[in-house]
Write an enzyme that holds these catalytic residues in place. Structure first.
Site, short mmCIF file in Angstrom:
data_model
loop_
_atom_site.label_atom_id
_atom_site.label_comp_id
_atom_site.label_asym_id
_atom_site.label_seq_id
_atom_site.Cartn_x
_atom_site.Cartn_y
_atom_site.Cartn_z
CG HIS A 131 55.38 9.73 -64.84
ND1 HIS A 131 55.46 10.30 -63.77
CD2 HIS A 131 54.04 9.42 -65.09
CE1 HIS A 131 53.87 10.02 -63.24
NE2 HIS A 131 53.16 9.38 -63.98
CG HIS A 175 49.99 6.35 -65.52
ND1 HIS A 175 51.09 7.09 -65.10
CD2 HIS A 175 50.37 4.96 -65.32
CE1 HIS A 175 52.20 6.32 -64.46
NE2 HIS A 175 51.58 5.05 -64.64
CG ASP A 215 51.23 12.61 -65.04
OD1 ASP A 215 50.37 13.40 -65.63
OD2 ASP A 215 50.50 11.91 -64.50
CG ASP A 229 45.52 10.02 -64.68
OD1 ASP A 229 46.41 8.92 -65.11
OD2 ASP A 229 46.07 10.78 -64.10
#
Lengths: 303, 303
Positions: free
Chosen positions: A142, A64, A212, A66
């Protein structure tokens, strides 16, 4: 031995309220390991005085944006700054294709070796061993394959017992050898055992990085008794349904994990853009696990 | 009509001294056009209060990272902010592959249409016409295919002659029609010609953006008499050999171009990391072309 973590970013998804997306620097005995590299990480390094050339290892948890959009820019800057030594990159396998495509279209040939270590996401494993630290993957849960990382200091050397060695007039240049377990022979031929000249070393420290993930799964057993657990805390607990839906964790869930895993300290981060003020997240976690801290940019935590 | 440029970044190659890599926002009548998008551009937008949703057009000059590494993050943030309307992306053709590869590996389906306009680099052409502005490519001469952009305001509407219309008691709601050239018929049936009720419009303005390029080539003739020329000025003139070698421009060369092309104002930017203080670059250019300005982050220039 230094074993400390500096926060470069703690925002989830998008930068906001002067919070940058995720990146952290683990300083192990003055060698720097980077964990995740969101957009703007190199600007944060400049801001907090962290030098490119001190970083030899980068760990990317998942793809991802970020967590990795700053990587291509950081590598480009290392290249433009004349780096020659290898960079070891532990990341999902697709990172190589993503980086190489961008280098190709800018006609850039990176002047230093990038040693890609493609992370497998099926089981936890040790991916790095240096003299100072070992690194294991933690399989998180995730929306796309995601791994956390467990950093364990190697056993530290015993400490010189100042009182004893000074009494015996042992010159300082022998201290390093003694700490390594080598006995000292004085001018008269008397042997002084290293174990008697030293005291026990500090226990090796451990740092677990979990971002995450939804707050369940097999990864929890790796977190037991770590000195510092970083756990993502995207939401307050009133958003627990949204957290589950998006495979994220709430402040209460992170605190329960910290408590159940008997970790020494908990650091929470990866805050949603909906929270300008982070203190309610901290308060909610501290009610369950008092030794909770916020991942604030520019702050360094000794582990 | 508003026609002004805001600087989001003016560093070349790497961010340094709190200077971000290149990005600019052209405000044409409250519609925002972005030119280049280096890493950290979305953070700069937050800093200077520029809203994502006001941007419908993005122009990327070339695929060196300091001109586009922020694009994937910006598009991701637009997506996360719920954008639905299309984004028009004028860029080298390879940008589509680069973006789509990253969206694929993050399992992201962008919720709004990205309309790719692949820029051809063989000849200058008009790539966009809106009610307010036309945009032409400028073929530059850099190490990889690179285009500048020439933004020309459309002819503005004539201005209402307040003195005349007030004397005739013409209601304000007719002004917009009169400006468009529609005559006004009063209650007695007298026709008042629109041309007599108005004065000449301001001349339409033009803005030329040239980064990165060596200071010669066919592009110069497109710059003639523009209101504002942004020209890259990576180096002071003592580095002219290095500038030629790397296909960049010096302050003196940029100023000579501005002078020869009889532009009204020159803005210089894309400064090398070797210059902490930019005033020597400005002074060197001003000696040849006094109407020279520095591209300073956060500053807005009315054109």
């Amino acid at each position: 031995m230094k074993f400390e973590i500096t926060i470069l970013g703690s925002s989830s998804a998008t930068p906001i309220f002067h919070r940058n997306p995720t990146s952290q620097i683990l300083n192990v005995n003055e060698k720097l390991l980077m964990i995740d590299c969101g957009e703007g990480t190199q600007q944060q390094m400049l801001r907090f005085g962290i030098k490119y050339h001190k970083i030899d290892y980068i760990f990317i948890s998942h793809l991802h944006g970020d967590h990795y959009f700053g990587l291509v820019g950081l590598i480009s800057s290392m290249h433009l700054n004349g780096r020659k030594k290898p960079l070891y990159l532990f990341a999902p396998p697709q990172i190589q294709e993503i980086l190489e495509l961008q280098f190709k279209h800018s006609a850039t040939v990176i002047k230093f070796p990038i040693e890609y270590y493609p992370i497998q996401n099926d089981k936890a494993e040790t991916i790095l061993e240096t003299n100072d630290v070992s690194v294991e993957t933690i399989i998180l849960n995730h929306r796309i394959p995601t791994t956390g990382f467990l950093f364990k200091e190697k056993q530290r050397l015993r400490r010189i017992n100042k009182e004893v060695v000074e009494k015996l007039n042992i010159p300082e240049e022998y201290y390093a050898l003694i700490k390594k377990g080598i006995d000292f022979k004085d001018e008269l031929g008397n042997i002084h055992k290293a174990i008697d000249l030293t005291t026990e070393a500090d226990a090796p420290k451990s740092y677990a990085y979990c971002s995450d993930t939804v707050a369940d799964g097999s990864y929890l057993k790796q977190l037991e008794e770590v000195d510092l657990l970083y756990h993502e805390t995207t939401f307050m607990h009133d958003m627990v349904d949204r957290a589950k839906e998006t495979f994220h964790t709430t402040s209460v869930e992170a605190a329960i994990i910290a408590k159940n895993c008997v970790v020494k300290k908990l650091m929470i981060g990866h805050f949603s853009a909906r929270y300008r003020d982070l203190s309610p997240l901290l308060m909610e976690a501290k009610e369950i696990f008092p030794e909770t801290y916020l991942a604030i940019e520019g702050e360094t935590f000794m582990i």
